[in-house]
Design an enzyme around this catalytic site. Structure first.
Site, mmCIF file in Angstrom:
data_model
loop_
_atom_site.group_PDB
_atom_site.id
_atom_site.type_symbol
_atom_site.label_atom_id
_atom_site.label_comp_id
_atom_site.label_asym_id
_atom_site.label_seq_id
_atom_site.Cartn_x
_atom_site.Cartn_y
_atom_site.Cartn_z
ATOM 1 N N GLY A 267 0.898 -2.784 10.822
ATOM 2 C CA GLY A 267 1.443 -1.477 10.452
ATOM 3 C C GLY A 267 0.366 -0.460 10.176
ATOM 4 O O GLY A 267 0.408 0.664 10.685
ATOM 5 N N MET A 269 -3.835 0.021 7.936
ATOM 6 C CA MET A 269 -4.966 -0.649 7.287
ATOM 7 C C MET A 269 -5.617 0.263 6.262
ATOM 8 O O MET A 269 -5.902 1.434 6.535
ATOM 9 C CB MET A 269 -5.978 -1.061 8.368
ATOM 10 N N ASN A 271 -8.559 0.757 4.909
ATOM 11 C CA ASN A 271 -10.002 0.997 4.847
ATOM 12 C C ASN A 271 -10.331 2.106 3.844
ATOM 13 O O ASN A 271 -9.675 3.140 3.806
ATOM 14 C CB ASN A 271 -10.531 1.428 6.218
ATOM 15 N N GLU A 304 -0.592 1.686 1.792
ATOM 16 C CA GLU A 304 -2.040 1.743 2.074
ATOM 17 C C GLU A 304 -2.767 2.551 1.002
ATOM 18 O O GLU A 304 -3.870 2.205 0.597
ATOM 19 C CB GLU A 304 -2.309 2.325 3.464
ATOM 20 N N HIS A 307 -3.345 0.481 -2.092
ATOM 21 C CA HIS A 307 -4.428 -0.503 -1.938
ATOM 22 C C HIS A 307 -5.754 0.042 -2.476
ATOM 23 O O HIS A 307 -6.660 -0.745 -2.757
ATOM 24 C CB HIS A 307 -4.621 -0.861 -0.460
HETATM 25 N N1 PHE Z 1 -4.030 -5.026 5.008
HETATM 26 C C1 PHE Z 1 -3.060 -4.388 5.853
HETATM 27 C C2 PHE Z 1 -1.906 -4.010 4.960
HETATM 28 O O1 PHE Z 1 -1.225 -4.772 4.394
HETATM 29 C C3 PHE Z 1 -2.495 -5.229 6.916
HETATM 30 C C4 PHE Z 1 -3.416 -5.600 8.016
HETATM 31 C C5 PHE Z 1 -3.940 -6.884 8.088
HETATM 32 C C6 PHE Z 1 -3.721 -4.699 8.985
HETATM 33 C C7 PHE Z 1 -4.773 -7.255 9.108
HETATM 34 C C8 PHE Z 1 -4.542 -5.063 10.023
HETATM 35 C C9 PHE Z 1 -5.061 -6.350 10.097
HETATM 36 O O2 PHE Z 1 -1.653 -2.924 4.696
HETATM 37 ZN ZN ZN Z 2 -1.260 -4.338 2.437
#
Ligand code: PHE
Ligand code: ZN
Length: 863
Positions: A267, A269, A271, A304, A307
């Site tokens: 969905g 990421m 970063n 996101e 996070h």
């Molecule tokens: N960490 C991302 C999320 O939960 C999910 C994700 C995992 C995206 C691996 C890309 C690759 O929001």
């Molecule tokens: Zn996540």
């Protein structure tokens, strides 16, 4: 770099208990990118500091990389060797050094969409979980945190926009090239690194944080798409304010960028400072996006953004702790969306998703605890269990201590672990200490897989009623014996004769394998409202007659419990019919009729409540799933409800739809109810139903109504069906996200020829295996269409297995995600079992299979 060489033939199992702290830390990293679509040169300078007491070589993970040069403290270095795809640098007695490694990668040939890849002329990265090692050699484990300086240079015309994490601190021109220098002041693990280069336009805005920091917000998309970023921008600002208000968490950089890309495995990421999104969770306007799409944008943008604290400021020590960030962040985004709309409706949607995606996982060969003990390929563990059951487990803690104490717990967690790579245990301990609760037994939720079952019965002695609970947790692979779980159970009890006796909403904590709870004095057996608000993620077995369920559906003061009562009534009726018992539909019809009376005041709730349970969920209640009988009986009940209440459905449809630009939950609910009404009416086979649906399709001022009408038509056999599909295709053929819907409604169709239709659509010029959204829109929709996927001749299974085999060499992550539906073979009759297993075996017989697909297929075959 060839993708085939990057995955080892024999999968290695990694165990949580083997965790060792890193031998070397890397406080600083400088990366230098000379950008090109077919060849990007990457220079990495790692400042490494030994943490081990004695000399130990530096292990740098690589995936498909060859070192072009290695230098240590500026000198050419020859003390290195390759260990498989990893690089081992011997640094002798040194306790600190700067290690430089140059590599060249080819983004254009990166079809896995992990690492640095090209998406429609754009260069972008995806590093979680282990993509950074496809860009440069690095320990690539989340407990190695570094400050990043990133320089990138490329052709001005090809890459006018250059973005990375943090702040742009310098930029300049060099002939036809230009360059930019980005610095992220926050130490982060390599999985949060990101870079984007390409031709993008921006929607800019700003947000002032609670301490007065002015943050520049940018949503970057392809030219022409900027008018569809407004909802995402609003969601971002709402999320930033919400996290300050509810968790006291403020954003910590001057810049927050989001980039939307078309080719993306997941969905979105998180970063640091540079979220990268699948376009489907950014772009929305009324003409092209449904209300469900709008809600998806809002929820994922929030997820996101959240996070930034739950994941980035406090990250995970190792990938076994994935639910530490994902479960908690899903819990946070669920509550945000609830606050932005209707809390009961949001809860109903979340529970429906849990039951559709997580309960089957917990009951099948791929069941795992929210903190797994081992894995072969971490990409296979981005599951509904880690995310959605993980969120339920956080929710239970919050429920048990209440909001104020929960906040004390999360404050302690964030303060204590800020800047660290933490564990699930750290989180539980912070809640325990901050909120003041003993979670010793509760920790079993992190250890034991499987959905607990509570078998309930009522007992009476001299007018005093009590509830008897028997708790069992089913065996799961590797876990034959289970201990009872601790869980919060919200309940209430009512006297159905209206005598006024009642047990008001009560929270009890269940801990035992057996437990008795006093309910109070009632003249007759009370109606029990149990697991209200779905306080625990469990299955409740409780014999209740239709009269009691209907009474609760009408009178329970908890809307979620009213929904549950009506769903249970529908389920009982359907399961009886499927098992050949002559069904009595009257109680269901009356309850739906009753519920419809509230349509004007709360259409969103009513639309959810009157929906029949899905075919898959009906199947989950049966010893052996009979997909054809389920389809037949569900359609029969739908037709009966449609016919008896026909005037009501027609009345709903005769009204006008709320304007598509109105995104209030009442307006969304009104549209949803119209969609439900149309489906009930169509199920009756009324002669005018296709005309009516086609009229709605043609007159719709937005995608919610248009798609609902198209989906209804797609089930049938009318001329209107053919016309609508054609009109829709012609109108939206250049919009990939809408074209996905065109594939999807056809794969969802209840027509008998759907498997053949999917097979034909896979040959359509607009179909491609290169785009994960397109793959999911066709094949993912098919696996969600129970009667079609489980067509008795096995054609659906074969189609999915063929897809897995064709997709695996290109994109193993997305290929592996298609396997779990084939792994549920134990739930079906012998004929289907044999066909499903044969397809799993055929997949496993392919040479050069990825680690992703090997793990999923071999575990699925074990059953
Ligand atoms: N960490 C991302 C999320 O939960 C999910 C994700 C995992 C995206 C691996 C890309 C690759 O929001
Ligand atoms: Zn996540």
């Amino acid at each position: 770099m060839t993708d085939a060489s990057s995955t080892p033939a024999i999968p290695v199992t990694i165990h949580r208990s083997d965790y060792l702290a890193p031998d070397w830390s890397i406080p600083d990293i400088a990366l230098d990118f000379a950008l090109g679509i077919d060849a990007t040169k990457v220079g990495a300078a790692l400042s490494v500091v030994r943490q081990a007491d004695a000399p130990v070589p530096l292990l740098l993970r690589g995936d498909g990389l060859t070192p072009a040069a290695v230098r240590v403290d500026g000198e050419v270095w020859n003390d290195w060797r390759m260990d498989g795809s990893d690089l081992i640098v011997d640094l002798g007695e040194r306790t600190a050094a700067t290690v430089e490694v140059d590599t060249v990668i080819d983004p254009a040939s990166n079809t896995q969409l992990s690492g640095l890849y090209a998406s429609g002329g754009l260069l972008c990265t995806q590093c979680e979980a282990e993509g950074f090692r496809r860009i440069t050699f690095h320990p690539d484990r989340p407990d190695v945190l570094s400050r990043y300086k990133v320089r990138m240079q490329g052709d001005k015309a090809a890459f006018p926009i250059l973005l990375s994490n943090g702040n742009c601190v310098d930029q300049g021109e060099a002939g036809s090239d230009h360059w930019a220098l980005w610095e992220d002041p926050w130490p982060k693990p390599s999985y949060l690194f990101a870079l984007v280069a390409g031709d993008l336009v921006v929607n800019k805005d700003s947000f002032t944080t609670m301490s007065g920091r002015e943050v520049e917000l940018g949503i970057w998309v392809r030219g022409g798409d900027q008018d569809r970023t407004g909802h995402a921008m609003q969601a971002l600002k709402d999320s930033m304010a919400w996290d300050e208000r509810v968790y006291g968490r403020e954003y910590d950089l001057d810049l927050f960028n989001i980039v939307a890309v078309s080719d993306f495995n997941m969905g979105a990421m998180e970063n640091k400072g540079l979220n990268i999104f699948n376009t489907r969770y950014i772009l929305a306007d009324p003409d092209t996006a449904t209300d469900v799409d709008y809600d998806g944008v809002e929820g994922v943008v929030a997820h996101e953004y959240f996070h930034n604290w739950s994941g980035n400021r406090v990250t995970c020590r190792d990938w076994f702790q994935l639910s530490l960030k994902e479960g908690f962040t899903v819990f946070r985004d669920q509550n945000f969306s609830a606050d932005m709309g209707s809390p009961p409706v949001k809860r109903i949607e979340d529970v429906r998703l849990l039951r559709a995606a997580q309960f089957p996982e917990d009951a099948g060969p791929l069941a795992h605890p929210i903190r797994p003990d081992s894995f072969q390929e971490i990409s296979n563990f981005y599951t509904a269990t880690i995310y959605n059951k993980g969120a339920e487990i956080i929710r239970m803690m919050a429920t048990m201590v209440g909001p104020d104490r929960f906040r004390k717990g999360t404050d302690l967690y964030f303060d204590r672990h800020d800047g660290e790579a933490a564990t699930c245990e750290d989180f539980v301990r912070a809640i325990e200490e901050g909120a003041g609760i003993d979670l010793a037994q509760f920790r079993r939720w992190y250890e034991q897989a499987g959905t607990p079952r509570l078998k309930l019965s009522l007992a009476e002695e001299g007018g005093h009623w009590s509830l008897d609970i028997v708790q069992t947790v089913p065996p799961t692979p590797g876990q034959p014996e289970k201990q009872p779980m601790m869980m919060p159970l919200r309940l209430a009890a009512f006297a159905m004769d209206g005598s006024g006796d009642a047990l008001a909403d009560t929270l009890v904590t269940v801990t035992g394998a057996t437990q008795r709870i006093a309910l109070g004095t009632f003249a007759a057996r009370p109606a029990l409202s149990v697991n209200r608000g779905f306080s625990a993620p469990i299955i409740v077995d409780f014999e209740r007659g239709p009269g009691e369920l209907a009474w609760l559906a009408a009178h329970d003061d908890d809307p979620f419990a009213r929904y549950e009562a009506l769903q249970q009534l529908m389920l009982d009726t359907l399961v009886a019919a499927v098992s050949g018992k002559t069904g009595d539909n009257q109680a269901v019809i009356d309850a739906v009729d009753q519920t419809l009376a509230g349509a004007a005041s709360d259409p969103a709730f009513v639309a959810e409540a009157v929906l029949l349970p899905s075919e898959a969920f009906i199947g989950d209640q049966m010893v052996t799933v009979d997909p054809d009988a389920i389809r037949r009986e569900r359609l029969a009940l739908q037709a009966a409800i449609g016919a008896v209440l026909e005037t009501k459905w027609r009345a709903i449809l005769a009204g006008s739809a709320p304007p598509a630009t109105d995104l209030s939950s009442t307006a969304k609910g009104g549209r949803r109810l119209r969609g439900v009404a149309l489906a009930y009416l169509a199920a009756t086979g009324a002669d005018d139903a296709p005309t009516l649906a086609f009229g709605i399709f043609s007159d719709a001022d937005g995608m919610t109504e248009r798609q609902a009408a198209l989906a209804t038509l797609a089930h049938g056999d009318s001329d209107e069906r053919v016309a609508a599909l054609d009109i829709f295709y012609q109108r939206y053929r250049d919009n990939p996200l809408v074209l996905d819907k065109w594939f999807q409604v056809q794969a969802w169709s209840m027509r008998a020829d759907t498997v053949d239709a999917v097979k034909a659509l896979a040959q359509h010029p607009d179909f491609t295996l290169a785009n994960p959204n397109r793959v999911r829109s066709l094949y993912g929709a098919l696996t969600g269409n129970q009667a079609a996927f489980h067509q008795a001749d096995g054609a659906g299974y074969k189609l999915i297995a063929d897809l897995v085999i064709a997709l695996d060499p290109k994109n193993p992550q997305t290929a592996a995600k298609m396997i779990p539906p084939l792994g549920r073979w134990k739930r079906f009759d012998e004929g289907r079992q044999a066909l499903m297993k044969a397809e799993l075996e055929r997949i496993l017989a392919q040479p050069g299979l990825s680690r992703d697909v090997t793990e999923q297929a071999s575990k699925s075959l074990l059953g």
